[in-house]
Scaffold this motif. Structure first.
Motif, PDB file in Angstrom:
ATOM      1  N   PRO A 137      -1.881 -59.343 -51.647  1.00  0.00           N
ATOM      2  CA  PRO A 137      -0.435 -59.563 -51.237  1.00  0.00           C
ATOM      3  C   PRO A 137      -0.251 -60.547 -50.233  1.00  0.00           C
ATOM      4  N   ASN A 138       0.618 -61.236 -50.187  1.00  0.00           N
ATOM      5  CA  ASN A 138       1.065 -62.260 -49.046  1.00  0.00           C
ATOM      6  C   ASN A 138      -0.006 -62.984 -48.478  1.00  0.00           C
ATOM      7  N   GLU A 139      -0.932 -63.623 -49.580  1.00  0.00           N
ATOM      8  CA  GLU A 139      -2.157 -64.235 -49.209  1.00  0.00           C
ATOM      9  C   GLU A 139      -2.177 -65.476 -49.858  1.00  0.00           C
ATOM     10  N   LYS A 140      -2.464 -66.596 -48.885  1.00  0.00           N
ATOM     11  CA  LYS A 140      -2.729 -67.893 -49.571  1.00  0.00           C
ATOM     12  C   LYS A 140      -4.174 -68.037 -49.737  1.00  0.00           C
ATOM     13  N   ILE A 141      -4.628 -68.772 -50.849  1.00  0.00           N
ATOM     14  CA  ILE A 141      -6.230 -69.148 -50.993  1.00  0.00           C
ATOM     15  C   ILE A 141      -6.156 -70.578 -51.296  1.00  0.00           C
ATOM     16  N   THR A 142      -7.376 -71.138 -51.631  1.00  0.00           N
ATOM     17  CA  THR A 142      -7.545 -72.376 -51.910  1.00  0.00           C
ATOM     18  C   THR A 142      -8.499 -72.502 -53.179  1.00  0.00           C
ATOM     19  N   SER A 143      -7.835 -73.287 -54.093  1.00  0.00           N
ATOM     20  CA  SER A 143      -8.631 -73.113 -55.501  1.00  0.00           C
ATOM     21  C   SER A 143      -9.874 -74.152 -55.378  1.00  0.00           C
ATOM     22  N   THR A 144     -10.901 -73.676 -56.093  1.00  0.00           N
ATOM     23  CA  THR A 144     -12.006 -74.566 -56.319  1.00  0.00           C
ATOM     24  C   THR A 144     -11.846 -75.876 -57.374  1.00  0.00           C
ATOM     25  N   ALA A 145     -10.984 -75.779 -58.180  1.00  0.00           N
ATOM     26  CA  ALA A 145     -10.559 -76.792 -59.175  1.00  0.00           C
ATOM     27  C   ALA A 145      -9.089 -76.651 -59.473  1.00  0.00           C
TER      28      ALA A 145
END
Length: 303
Positions: free
Chosen positions: A33-41
């Motif tokens: 919840p309320n988290e930003k993540i970075t995709s790998t592709a």
């Protein structure tokens, strides 16, 4: 990616239903919840059950036309470009209008290949059948509908039934229009989650469909054997074991392959399902929405 060559006697399929723009991210784990993540592709491609089935049909060597409703939104142009590049003709029932085109946000978990999809759909679409729908169906060997754009789907299955053309229904989940279109279906290809009203199991769903006049019912169960009922007989077909890295569109690939192989002479139900299961397994074994198509032709599953 080059599709298999089209020649005289090539199966002709008309695919009626949803086209979306899929924005796909591969991730190591779902965000909290309320988290930003970075995709790998990241990938961007046309999506939707009927659209993806049409792409698979074309890659196997068929001539595929998608009947959908896009309009003149810039997002629609991106969808057209991808489908055209993969050999799918498009008949746009909303041409000349501006309308919201569904965009799907897709996350695929790297460790399992499982996908999550957030999207608008077209199950309540009021798009009207295009004027040339009858001519399209008249020239088809098979018509697939996914239950989106209900007015177009209903018109297509009625046209096909009048001409004795095979009608394949992609039954991922129950939609109100399903009661109408399954009444004209020759083949219903379901996911294990699909239920007819009042049915509490896949077997009860199959019994209801067969009892309603559907000639062949096929139910997929992910990596477990595919069940089938046809002509008073039933059985199951195992699916290939592969390393699953991306399940997005695997069911759509199965439906597109089913439509293709149903057009070929001498294919019994079990043989048809075996080939479709190999197509879907190949899809699951390759990362990304389109890279697997070149391997599909290379594997010669279409032979």
């Amino acid at each position: 990616m080059r599709n298999a060559p089209v020649s005289e006697g090539t199966p002709v399929g008309v695919f009626v239903g949803l086209a979306t723009l899929d924005v796909i991210h591969r991730i190591t784990e779902p965000p909290g919840p309320n988290e930003k993540i970075t995709s790998t592709a990241q990938f961007v491609a046309a999506g939707g059950p009927a659209a993806n089935a049409a792409v698979t049909f074309a890659a196997l060597g068929g001539r595929a036309t998608l009947v959908t409703a896009l309009g003149d939104d810039p997002i629609a142009a991106m969808i057209r470009a991808d489908l055209t590049a993969h050999g799918v003709g498009i008949v746009d029932a909303a041409a000349g209008t501006r309308r919201a085109v569904p965009v799907s946000a897709v996350a695929v978990v790297e460790s399992t290949g499982d996908r999550s999809v957030i999207s608008a759909d077209a199950v309540t679409s009021e798009a009207s059948p295009p004027a040339d729908l009858g001519a399209l169906v008249a020239g088809a060997d098979v018509v697939l509908v996914d239950g989106h754009h209900p007015r177009i789907a209903g018109a297509a299955v009625r046209e096909a039934a009048q001409r004795g053309t095979r009608v394949v229904v992609d039954a991922g989940r129950w939609k109100p229009v399903m009661a109408d279109i399954t009444a004209f279906a020759t083949d219903v290809v379901c996911s294990s989650d699909f239920r007819t009203p009042g049915a509490d199991s896949p077997e009860a769903t199959a019994a209801a469909l067969v009892g309603g006049g559907v000639r062949t019912v096929v139910i997929t169960h992910g990596g477990d054997p595919v069940q089938w009922w046809s002509g008073g007989e039933s059985g199951s077909v195992p699916v290939p074991v592969v390393e699953v890295v991306d399940t997005l569109g695997a069911g759509d690939a199965f439906h597109g392959a089913y439509s293709y192989y149903s057009c070929l002479d001498g294919r019994g139900v079990a043989d048809r399902i075996d080939r479709c299961a190999r197509v879907a397994a190949l899809r699951c074994s390759v990362v990304g929405p389109r890279a697997w198509l070149s391997k599909l032709v290379g594997e010669q599953i279409r032979k």
